[in-house]
Design an enzyme around this catalytic site. Structure first.
Site, PDB file in Angstrom:
ATOM      1  N   HIS A  95     -12.766 -43.165 -30.122  1.00 18.74           N
ATOM      2  CA  HIS A  95     -14.228 -43.271 -30.102  1.00 18.74           C
ATOM      3  C   HIS A  95     -14.844 -41.906 -30.334  1.00 18.74           C
ATOM      4  O   HIS A  95     -14.383 -40.898 -29.811  1.00 18.74           O
ATOM      5  CB  HIS A  95     -14.727 -43.863 -28.779  1.00 18.74           C
ATOM      6  CG  HIS A  95     -14.170 -43.196 -27.555  1.00 18.74           C
ATOM      7  ND1 HIS A  95     -12.895 -43.433 -27.105  1.00 18.74           N
ATOM      8  CD2 HIS A  95     -14.704 -42.292 -26.709  1.00 18.74           C
ATOM      9  CE1 HIS A  95     -12.668 -42.721 -26.027  1.00 18.74           C
ATOM     10  NE2 HIS A  95     -13.759 -41.995 -25.758  1.00 18.74           N
ATOM     11  N   HIS A 129     -18.075 -39.584 -29.844  1.00 17.98           N
ATOM     12  CA  HIS A 129     -19.307 -39.408 -29.068  1.00 17.98           C
ATOM     13  C   HIS A 129     -20.382 -38.789 -29.955  1.00 17.98           C
ATOM     14  O   HIS A 129     -20.139 -37.765 -30.599  1.00 17.98           O
ATOM     15  CB  HIS A 129     -19.080 -38.449 -27.893  1.00 17.98           C
ATOM     16  CG  HIS A 129     -18.173 -38.962 -26.822  1.00 17.98           C
ATOM     17  ND1 HIS A 129     -18.648 -39.587 -25.700  1.00 17.98           N
ATOM     18  CD2 HIS A 129     -16.819 -38.941 -26.696  1.00 17.98           C
ATOM     19  CE1 HIS A 129     -17.632 -39.918 -24.912  1.00 17.98           C
ATOM     20  NE2 HIS A 129     -16.505 -39.538 -25.496  1.00 17.98           N
TER      21      HIS A 129
HETATM   22  P1  AMP Z   1     -13.715 -40.430 -23.120  1.00 21.93           P
HETATM   23  O1  AMP Z   1     -13.650 -39.573 -21.907  1.00 21.93           O
HETATM   24  O2  AMP Z   1     -13.881 -39.638 -24.385  1.00 21.93           O
HETATM   25  O3  AMP Z   1     -12.557 -41.407 -23.196  1.00 21.93           O
HETATM   26  O4  AMP Z   1     -15.059 -41.249 -22.994  1.00 21.93           O
HETATM   27  C1  AMP Z   1     -15.127 -42.598 -22.633  1.00 21.93           C
HETATM   28  C2  AMP Z   1     -16.586 -42.956 -22.615  1.00 21.93           C
HETATM   29  O5  AMP Z   1     -16.712 -44.355 -22.563  1.00 21.93           O
HETATM   30  C3  AMP Z   1     -17.349 -42.381 -21.412  1.00 21.93           C
HETATM   31  O6  AMP Z   1     -18.418 -41.558 -21.869  1.00 21.93           O
HETATM   32  C4  AMP Z   1     -17.849 -43.627 -20.687  1.00 21.93           C
HETATM   33  O7  AMP Z   1     -19.126 -43.449 -20.141  1.00 21.93           O
HETATM   34  C5  AMP Z   1     -17.843 -44.663 -21.799  1.00 21.93           C
HETATM   35  N1  AMP Z   1     -17.700 -46.042 -21.363  1.00 21.93           N
HETATM   36  C6  AMP Z   1     -16.774 -46.540 -20.525  1.00 21.93           C
HETATM   37  N2  AMP Z   1     -16.946 -47.873 -20.383  1.00 21.93           N
HETATM   38  C7  AMP Z   1     -18.005 -48.221 -21.149  1.00 21.93           C
HETATM   39  C8  AMP Z   1     -18.675 -49.442 -21.426  1.00 21.93           C
HETATM   40  N3  AMP Z   1     -18.280 -50.596 -20.886  1.00 21.93           N
HETATM   41  N4  AMP Z   1     -19.724 -49.418 -22.272  1.00 21.93           N
HETATM   42  C9  AMP Z   1     -20.140 -48.275 -22.845  1.00 21.93           C
HETATM   43  N5  AMP Z   1     -19.528 -47.084 -22.625  1.00 21.93           N
HETATM   44  C10 AMP Z   1     -18.486 -47.054 -21.789  1.00 21.93           C
END
Ligand code: AMP
Length: 139
Positions: free
Chosen positions: A98, A100
């Site tokens: 993903h 950001h």
């Molecule tokens: P990372 O640390 O790069 O893996 O970031 C994961 C991101 O996913 C974090 O910023 C979370 O806030 C986001 N996240 C986790 N669950 C959800 C969800 N159900 N919907 C939207 N964002 C999410």
């Protein structure tokens, strides 16, 4: 077992989707670092950036490219910090690639990506040639 993002792709859990096409999806981060913080994902679950096949990587970047401008216009931002946490060592928590897209405003108090390590690495000038050769040999 699918990741939480696969569940969003499959419609099993809700999300604030801002864009969707055949291979990619973009939706709001549930814990935003800024208003409009958006995540862009390949619909297929690849844990790491290197797992994404080139064609889907191109699709992913095309969506990032679209979303970056749209997010900034929508929240009247001055810029954006755009990046991937690739692997647990880099802070990746969801094992589904993903990107950001975090809107940035002048004076928002956030730092540049360079702040992520706290300081620059102490790499002697004479090692740069060798490091570049080692990376080039891996390509
Ligand atoms: P990372 O640390 O790069 O893996 O970031 C994961 C991101 O996913 C974090 O910023 C979370 O806030 C986001 N996240 C986790 N669950 C959800 C969800 N159900 N919907 C939207 N964002 C999410």
């Amino acid at each position: 077992m699918g990741t939480i993002f696969s569940k969003i792709v499959d419609g099993e859990i809700p999300a604030h989707v801002v864009y969707e096409d055949e291979t990619t999806l973009a939706f709001l981060d549930v814990n935003p670092l800024a208003r409009g913080h958006t995540l862009v994902i390949p619909k297929a679950q690849y844990p790491r950036l290197t797992d994404v096949p080139p064609e889907e990587a191109a699709d992913l970047y095309a969506t990032v490219h679209r979303v970056v401008g749209a997010v900034q216009r929508a929240v009247d931002a001055d810029g954006a910090t755009v990046g991937f946490n690739d692997g647990a060592a880099a802070g990746q928590e969801v094992e589904h690639v993903h990107c950001h897209v975090v809107p940035r405003h002048v004076g928002d108090g956030g730092g540049p990506l360079h702040d992520v390590m706290g300081q620059v690495a102490d790499v002697p000038d004479e090692e740069f040639d060798g490091i570049a050769e080692e990376i080039a040999a891996e390509l």
